[in-house]
Write an enzyme that holds these catalytic residues in place. Structure first.
Site, PDB file in Angstrom:
ATOM      1  N   TYR A  35       0.853  -1.189   0.000  1.00 28.38           N
ATOM      2  CA  TYR A  35       0.000   0.000   0.000  1.00 28.38           C
ATOM      3  C   TYR A  35       0.887   1.235   0.000  1.00 28.38           C
ATOM      4  O   TYR A  35       1.815   1.312  -0.781  1.00 28.38           O
ATOM      5  CB  TYR A  35      -0.976  -0.062   1.183  1.00 28.38           C
ATOM      6  CG  TYR A  35      -2.116   0.909   1.067  1.00 28.38           C
ATOM      7  CD1 TYR A  35      -2.924   0.927  -0.072  1.00 28.38           C
ATOM      8  CD2 TYR A  35      -2.395   1.815   2.080  1.00 28.38           C
ATOM      9  CE1 TYR A  35      -3.969   1.828  -0.188  1.00 28.38           C
ATOM     10  CE2 TYR A  35      -3.444   2.725   1.972  1.00 28.38           C
ATOM     11  CZ  TYR A  35      -4.222   2.722   0.833  1.00 28.38           C
ATOM     12  OH  TYR A  35      -5.255   3.613   0.717  1.00 28.38           O
ATOM     13  N   LYS A  90     -20.788 -19.867  -8.688  1.00 27.86           N
ATOM     14  CA  LYS A  90     -20.116 -19.756  -9.979  1.00 27.86           C
ATOM     15  C   LYS A  90     -18.642 -19.409  -9.777  1.00 27.86           C
ATOM     16  O   LYS A  90     -17.757 -19.935 -10.463  1.00 27.86           O
ATOM     17  CB  LYS A  90     -20.799 -18.684 -10.820  1.00 27.86           C
ATOM     18  CG  LYS A  90     -20.494 -18.756 -12.296  1.00 27.86           C
ATOM     19  CD  LYS A  90     -21.343 -19.801 -12.974  1.00 27.86           C
ATOM     20  CE  LYS A  90     -21.204 -19.726 -14.483  1.00 27.86           C
ATOM     21  NZ  LYS A  90     -22.148 -20.600 -15.174  1.00 27.86           N
TER      22      LYS A  90
END
Length: 751
Positions: A35, A90
């Site tokens: 970060y 899925k």
């Protein structure tokens, strides 16, 4: 089932997916790189060149599974929020079968314009978009508009998944029934998204459009109905200039029935009205248009039947398509999933169904025979080979059709795909490639065994080795024929040939051990392990595999007696290669030496280090104990300590080695560099030599079963000629892997 499913989904953490990190986050520096402030560097690179997002972010392996929940299979319009478990599911399938990451996104939009705008705004996030469970006719419009607008693949699986998988089934069904695709008469029950897409795809496969008759709940789609405005703009292209009629009228004389409608609407009489050897794809779920047994019993000729159910043969399951189609598309950064890519996927699936099925797949489906024919026209979803067949075919089609933005070497690409499924595949690929460069003649002592025959066929087909099957020639040829293998085996039948020289060779080897000439002749004729051992010892074969049907000690005895250990070796040993997600270790000895002394441990370490190098692994060896560098001093700890000392002081040993040490010391870098900075091992060991057979066998099995390691072996080291003893119950892939190892052994020996 409902209660089990609810428990499955609510167990902490709720749902089925999570976000995990792919880079270290253990230190302040790690976090600074992940970060602020380090993350600014890749941001600036992407700002200068948008394609850099594929290098510095997960975009290239990230698919958005997006739905509004308006047409959830079996549930209908349940809305966006209620559809989330399906979309998560899925994502599970994408990850499980093709290692593709997914964000599931449920949009509360009924308006196609709003839906399209929302998805289009997320193009920067994803490498591809999988549209799911969107009602017709909006699904056609949404996909079409997004495909035109976005430069990443957009794929509505409810349309194209069924089309591609059933298309693969159609190709093989036509071949088995002796029909011609260009002459097929095809009847569809259903005129929704899946039916229209499937009919269009069949046209791409060669079925004439005018030979397709489509029916909805009101009967045949005719030009008169189209002109009256009954049909929508998508299904009216399949309207036929014929009299009105119902499904029974449409099925009369048809070669193929494709059901994408409702259960129980087809009778046996309707099946009997079809053409000879009909093809019936009854894919309504959970109840097909006609029951499997009813359709098969309706006629005396061959009925090739497929359904959407897993409890009948030939399940048309979309999971055979979308993960692997997206895998190939993502890996060439395709701009779309075009018709050429879909046809390539169907053709690859059809071809795979003709290949020998791995044992693991057969076991997963109840040990039922799986062999190309009317009851096996499409592969099973759990067949790992689907990834290696479909994804490369799709990638190649994308490149050839101009949809790809990067090109790749297909052979290298297959290796990358194998690495996604586990380190063991990646490691074996190294050895298999070496084996293919110079295949050797491998004697297979149990040549009449069906599993051995199947393995031999794969060795030959893949160019890994030149297998020689030892056993009754008639039995072997019958097995080849029964399995439907395109394989002309090299068979050596001890009962038919003149092998007096073999008997004499064995007699000379064993006459001082109580073996007479007559007994030697009998052993050559009746014991394939002795026959194969003599065959290798005489140079008529380069290596040998045995042990599939015998206990390990019994199978090992003949090659030890006839071939023996190498000139520079006194002891043989059994080694397992254990692979984890990001690590590989070689474990010895797990099969041969029960209570080794320092001499044995020293030699086993040398042999195992040599084996590691055949897998392109630079060895770092640790001799294990329950003591760390003298912390316990007794007879047991002195043996590995002494062996390690000799190896360290030997100038010919060109790999780091140390011991005795505990197992965690050997494999954890912080322990080595923290508590034992004096150790010659600067990095964790990848060759682990156990103090005795009992510890080695227990250790590798615990690592395999509880640690999640994949095991390859046992590989026999120290023999004068390459010999490997299989384990009882090994699968075809295990035998082929050891044949590759034996071939590389023979190459290194100069055979």
């Amino acid at each position: 089932m409902d209660e089990d499913a609810l428990e499955y989904h609510r167990t902490d953490p709720p749902g089925k997916i999570e976000i995990s990190t792919t880079k270290p986050t253990n230190t302040q520096r790690d976090l600074s790189l992940a970060y602020s402030p380090g993350v600014a560097a890749p941001c600036l690179e992407i700002d200068a060149d948008e394609t850099a997002a594929y290098r510095y972010t997960a975009k290239g392996n990230l698919v958005g599974v997006i739905s509004n929940g308006s047409a959830v299979l079996g549930l209908g319009d349940i809305g966006a929020q209620a559809s989330k478990p399906v979309m998560e599911g899925k994502g599970v399938l994408f990850k499980r079968f093709a290692d593709i990451d997914v964000f599931d996104i449920e949009l509360d939009h009924d308006d196609p314009d709003a839906f399209v705008e929302s998805v289009a705004a997320m193009e920067s996030t994803f490498g591809g978009i999988n549209l799911e469970d969107i009602a017709a006719p909006h699904c056609f419009e949404i996909e079409e508009r997004l495909r035109e607008r976005l430069s990443i693949p957009v794929f509505h699986d409810d349309q194209h998944g069924t089309a591609i998988i059933s298309g693969a089934a159609l190709l093989n069904a036509v071949e088995i029934s002796g029909k011609d695709v260009a002459e097929l008469e095809v009847t569809f029950a259903g005129a929704g998204a899946a039916a229209v897409a499937t009919a269009k795809f069949y046209v791409s496969l060669g079925v004439p459009r005018e030979n397709i008759t489509m029916c909805d709940i009101d009967g045949i789609l005719t030009t008169s109905r189209a002109e009256s405005g009954e049909l929508n703009e998508y299904n009216r292209e399949f309207a036929q200039d014929r009299p009105d009629g119902d499904l029974a009228d449409a099925m009369a004389g048809a070669d193929v029935f494709v059901g994408l409608s409702a259960g129980g609407i087809v009778s046996q009489e309707m099946v009997r009205s079809m053409a000879a050897d009909p093809i019936i794809f009854a894919m309504a779920n959970p109840d097909p248009e006609i029951d499997y047994e009813a359709a098969k019993a309706a006629r005396d000729d061959t009925v090739i039947m497929a359904t959407g159910r897993s409890d009948f043969p030939n399940q048309v399951n979309n999971v055979l398509g979308f993960p692997f189609i997206f895998r190939g598309a993502l890996d060439v950064r395709a701009t779309e999933i075009n018709e050429e890519m879909k046809v390539a996927a169907a053709s690859a699936l059809a071809d795979l169904a003709k290949q020998d099925v791995p044992d693991a797949v057969v076991k997963a489906y109840g040990d039922e025979p799986l062999q190309f024919g009317p009851d096996y026209i499409i592969p099973k979803p759990l067949d790992a080979r689907v990834l290696f067949e479909v994804a490369p075919a799709v990638a190649r089609a994308a490149i050839e059709s101009g949809a790809a933005r990067v090109e790749l070497d297909v052979d290298e690409y297959v290796e990358r795909l194998e690495a996604r499924l586990g380190k063991s595949r990646e490691m074996m690929r190294v050895v298999i490639n070496k084996a293919k460069s110079d295949p050797k003649r491998i004697a297979l002592a149990e040549g009449t065994d069906e599993t051995i025959v199947r393995a031999a066929a794969q060795m030959s087909d893949r160019g890994i080795a030149e297998p020689v099957l030892i056993g009754d020639e008639d039995d072997i040829l019958t097995t080849v024929a029964n399995l439907g293998l395109e394989f002309d085996p090299d068979v050596v039948d001890p009962e038919r040939g003149e092998y007096g020289a073999y008997a004499e060779h064995l007699y000379e080897r064993r006459n001082r051990n109580g073996v007479t000439r007559r007994e030697a002749a009998s052993m050559i004729r009746d014991d394939a392990d002795y026959f194969g051992s003599v065959m290798v010892d005489r140079g008529d074969a380069d290596a040998m595999l045995t042990g599939l049907t015998n206990h390990y000690p019994s199978a090992l005895r003949p090659p030890l007696q006839v071939i023996g250990t190498a000139d520079d070796a006194e002891y043989a040993a059994g080694v397992y290669m254990l692979t984890f997600k990001n690590r590989v270790v070689f474990v010895a000895d797990a099969t041969v030496n029960q209570a080794p002394d320092a001499d044995v441990l020293e030699e086993v370490t040398r042999h195992t280090a040599d084996l590691a190098r055949r897998f392109d692994v630079e060895p770092r060896a640790a001799l294990l104990s329950y003591s760390d560098f003298g912390s316990v001093d007794n007879e047991g700890t002195r043996k590995p300590r002494e062996a390690a000392r000799r190896l360290r002081e030997d100038p010919t040993v060109d790999f780091p080695v140390d011991g005795e040490m505990q197992a965690d010391t050997a494999v954890l870098e912080e322990m080595l560099t923290g508590s034992y900075e004096f150790s010659t091992l600067e990095k964790p060991a990848n060759v682990l030599v156990f103090p005795n057979l009992e510890a080695g066998n227990i250790g590798y099995k615990l690592l395999q079963r509880l640690g999640g390691a994949e095991a390859i072996g046992p590989m026999l080291v120290g023999m004068d000629e390459p010999v490997h003893v299989l384990q009882r119950g090994d699968e075809v892939k295990d035998i082929v892997n050891l044949a590759a190892v034996a071939t590389v052994d023979a190459q290194d020996d100069g055979s």
